[in-house]
Design an enzyme around this catalytic site. Structure first.
Site: not given
Length: 497
Positions: A92, A137, A182, A326, A328, A393
């Site tokens: 990516r 991005h 995002e 994404n 985390y 991600e």
């Protein structure tokens, strides 16, 4: 369930030797400003990060910038061989709008930008690595920011012109497109300030972020419909968006705490997911009601959240071929009245905390909470009709070192949660992307935080790359389609988990 061999029940997750499905794909990710360097070479224009770090270097924790970064611009062949060594199915990347259109407008196309990305895409495909390409991005051309950036509705049309050029030049080799990375973080970071501040580092709290989000959703839909109408038949690719989601767990089972967690999840994650993936479209009802209420309390004449017309709601709904996700970390949410004027935080109506016993990353916001990953994957399934999800991600930061056992521990646990979601919850997940391929410029964190599977020596003019232990561990997962906690690559000490 056919791949289930051994079960161990731990913290409400089902662990054991769960195999990844045969067609499951693994990749790694980077973004243009964070790795490319060559910030002003060969016709590239200035973007908002170039502008910000050169004029106000104090906004970056270590005073660095992305002028050279990993210098991937000059390391295409070597980096592709490293990707091949990792054994990934896809890579990516993101395109630099300013490298392709130096002023942001289509009237001036930079031939070197087209050349660079063509060479990278050709090298990837020649080595059996599928490109996954993000169109944006976080690195808007500065001339477009001078016109108001994403708060200007015309930006959706400028974006569409840039997108068409990307489809025309690269679409024959790109089977997975991502419009925006995002958008919730981008808009809040750009206009709310605070700890997650991002270029252009403006403060229009409670207003700018919603104008930004509104434009982005329309821009996304325009890019989707353009592909669908003019390019899908010949190029046979998929187009989606990558949304960031934190799992918000109620700090107790009380009605108030459950409401606080749900409201936060809908107003942050659902902000972009609901208009695209829900059956009815539009912003989440709870978001519209809450911001309208808060706006009245603050003496605004109308809600700070713009309204979509019925035609726009229909135009945006369903504009994604897959759910790019994404993730985390997770946090506890409790009700809270946030004072100090209009802001996203006051709109949320909650405050957050994280358990100090959760494994902490080098980034202040990362804690390892694999059960939260499992919970939000189930939430996506139930909320949006079990769409195809690609984890675009997921990663863990430390302060460096090749023996990165804590990163391996994080990835193993999160991948186990993902396997549980597939096999035992029926979630439709087709791919996983580790952030990141290599250590890079981590926005306001500079080079002080390391997310890479590959170490980059930022002191060396050659930006020497070295595989970390996590790179070998990830390669083993890709090769075997399972997680082996006992795996220890040659030359490394055994990790103690």
């Amino acid at each position: 369930m056919k791949h289930l061999l051994v079960l161990i029940i731990t913290n409400s997750l089902v662990f054991g030797e769960l195999q990844f499905p045969p067609n499951f794909k693994f990749g790694v990710a980077t973004s243009a400003y964070q790795v490319e360097g060559a910030w002003n070479l060969s016709g590239k224009g200035e973007n908002i990060w170039d502008y910000a770090v050169h004029r106000t270097p104090n906004v970056i924790q270590d005073g660095t910038n992305g002028d050279i970064a990993c210098d991937t611009y000059h390391h295409t062949e070597g980096d592709v061989q490293l990707l091949k060594q990792l054994g990934v199915n896809f890579y990516r990347i993101s395109l630099s709008w300013s490298r392709i259109l130096p002023t942001g407008f289509k009237n001036k196309i930079n031939p070197d930008g087209i050349r660079y990305y063509n060479e990278l895409l050709d090298a990837l495909t020649a080595n059996g690595i599928e490109p996954m390409v993000s169109l944006f991005h976080w690195d808007l051309p500065q001339p477009l920011q001078d016109l108001g950036g994403w708060t200007n509705p015309l930006m959706a049309d400028y974006f569409l012109e840039y997108v068409r050029i990307a489809y025309e030049n690269f679409g024959d080799r790109v089977k997975y497109w991502i419009t925006f990375n995002e958008p919730s973080v981008l808009c809040a970071g750009s206009y709310e300030g605070g700890l997650l501040a991002l270029a252009p580092f403006l403060k229009s709290r409670g207003v700018g972020l919603y104008l930004c989000g509104h434009t982005l959703l329309i821009a996304h839909a325009k890019a989707y419909h353009l592909y669908d109408k003019e390019f899908r038949k010949s190029q046979k690719g998929k187009i989606g968006i990558s949304l960031q989601g934190i799992w918000y767990e109620p700090s107790s089972s009380s009605k108030e705490n459950v409401q606080a967690a749900n409201q936060r999840l809908q107003m942050e994650f659902g902000w972009f997911a609901h208009p695209i993936f829900s059956k009815k479209g539009d912003y989440p009802p709870i978001m519209k009601e809450r911001i309208s209420f808060m706006s009245k309390q603050e003496n605004f004449s109308q809600s700070r959240l713009p309204e979509f017309t019925p035609a726009e709601i229909s135009y945006i709904r369903g504009t994604s071929d897959y759910f790019g996700f994404n993730h985390y970390t997770s946090a506890y949410a409790v009700p809270a009245n946030i004072s100090g004027g209009p802001s996203q935080d006051s709109d949320f109506g909650s405050s957050l905390s994280q358990d100090p016993l959760w494994e902490a990353g080098a980034s202040w916001w990362i804690r390892s909470v694999p059960w939260g990953f499992g919970n939000i994957l189930k939430w996506i399934k139930n909320e949006y009709g079990n769409p195809e999800v690609i984890i675009t991600e997921n990663g863990f930061s430390d302060k460096g070192g090749l023996q990165d056992c804590r990163r391996i521990n994080y990835h193993y646990k999160y991948l186990e949660a993902l396997l549980n979601a597939i096999h035992n919850e029926g979630c439709n997940i087709s791919g996983y992307t580790a952030w990141s391929f290599m250590d890079n410029f981590e926005w306001t964190g500079g080079y002080s935080k390391k997310f890479g599977l590959i170490r980059v020596d930022f002191v060396s003019p050659e930006r020497t790359r070295t595989l970390k232990m996590s790179a070998y561990a990830y390669r083993n997962i890709i090769e075997t389609k399972k997680i082996d906690w006992s795996f220890t690559p040659s030359g490394f000490e055994k990790c103690v988990f």
